[in-house]
Design a protein around this motif. Sequence first.
Motif, short mmCIF file in Angstrom:
data_model
loop_
_atom_site.label_atom_id
_atom_site.label_comp_id
_atom_site.label_asym_id
_atom_site.label_seq_id
_atom_site.Cartn_x
_atom_site.Cartn_y
_atom_site.Cartn_z
N MET A 1 -18.49 0.57 4.56
CA MET A 1 -18.75 1.99 4.99
C MET A 1 -19.10 3.20 4.18
N PRO A 2 -19.30 4.31 5.30
CA PRO A 2 -20.10 5.13 4.72
C PRO A 2 -19.45 6.01 3.12
N ILE A 3 -20.06 6.87 2.85
CA ILE A 3 -18.87 7.51 1.33
C ILE A 3 -19.33 8.79 2.33
N GLU A 4 -17.97 9.42 2.48
CA GLU A 4 -18.15 11.10 2.95
C GLU A 4 -17.01 11.25 2.19
N PHE A 5 -17.52 12.89 1.86
CA PHE A 5 -16.84 14.08 1.56
C PHE A 5 -16.27 14.80 2.47
N LEU A 6 -15.02 15.37 2.27
CA LEU A 6 -14.63 16.29 2.88
C LEU A 6 -13.49 17.37 1.68
N HIS A 7 -14.75 18.49 2.05
CA HIS A 7 -14.04 19.83 0.64
C HIS A 7 -14.50 19.57 -0.13
N GLY A 8 -15.66 18.40 -1.08
CA GLY A 8 -15.60 17.68 -2.05
C GLY A 8 -14.93 16.84 -2.60
N ARG A 9 -14.15 16.56 -1.97
CA ARG A 9 -13.53 15.38 -1.81
C ARG A 9 -13.82 14.22 -1.35
N PRO A 10 -14.22 13.02 -2.12
CA PRO A 10 -14.67 11.56 -0.65
C PRO A 10 -13.05 11.30 0.20
N LEU A 11 -13.37 10.48 0.87
CA LEU A 11 -12.24 10.04 1.56
C LEU A 11 -12.49 8.37 1.51
N GLY A 12 -11.13 8.48 1.82
CA GLY A 12 -11.41 7.04 1.77
C GLY A 12 -11.92 5.82 3.25
N PRO A 13 -11.89 4.89 3.27
CA PRO A 13 -11.93 4.04 4.96
C PRO A 13 -10.46 4.36 5.59
N ASP A 14 -9.46 4.83 5.04
CA ASP A 14 -8.39 4.68 5.96
C ASP A 14 -8.23 6.48 6.62
N GLU A 15 -8.47 7.06 5.10
CA GLU A 15 -9.08 8.61 6.23
C GLU A 15 -9.95 8.68 7.16
N LEU A 16 -11.34 7.73 6.57
CA LEU A 16 -11.82 7.89 7.94
C LEU A 16 -11.32 7.60 8.82
N ASP A 17 -10.95 6.28 9.14
CA ASP A 17 -9.86 5.50 10.28
C ASP A 17 -9.72 6.10 10.92
N MET A 18 -8.16 7.46 10.14
CA MET A 18 -7.77 7.96 10.83
C MET A 18 -8.36 9.19 11.61
N ILE A 19 -9.27 10.02 11.29
CA ILE A 19 -10.16 10.73 11.68
C ILE A 19 -10.88 10.20 12.67
N ARG A 20 -11.29 9.09 12.62
CA ARG A 20 -11.93 8.52 14.14
C ARG A 20 -10.22 8.76 15.47
#
Length: 78
Positions: A21-40
């Motif tokens: 899983m890529p490490i993504e940040f949203l407004h300086g906070r790292p997003l977990g896999p669950d959060e990325l899945d939720m966006i998708r």
Amino acid sequence: MTGLLPNLLELVAQADRWIGMPIEFLHGRPLGPDELDMIRMQIESGFDTIEAIDPEVRGIVERNWPHLLAKLPPEETD
């Protein structure tokens, strides 16, 4: 010592979810896999109209699911 085993197993399970899983940040906070899945899933679920999208979220979509860009509104130009 047996109390450590469940914690160790939980950590291994969490680490396994992060592999690949890529490490993504949203407004300086790292997003977990669950959060990325939720966006998708929210974009895939077919929001009838997405009128505005945060530029950082657009970047996450561009990097991870470029096929979903067509569901987003055009980029704003200043």
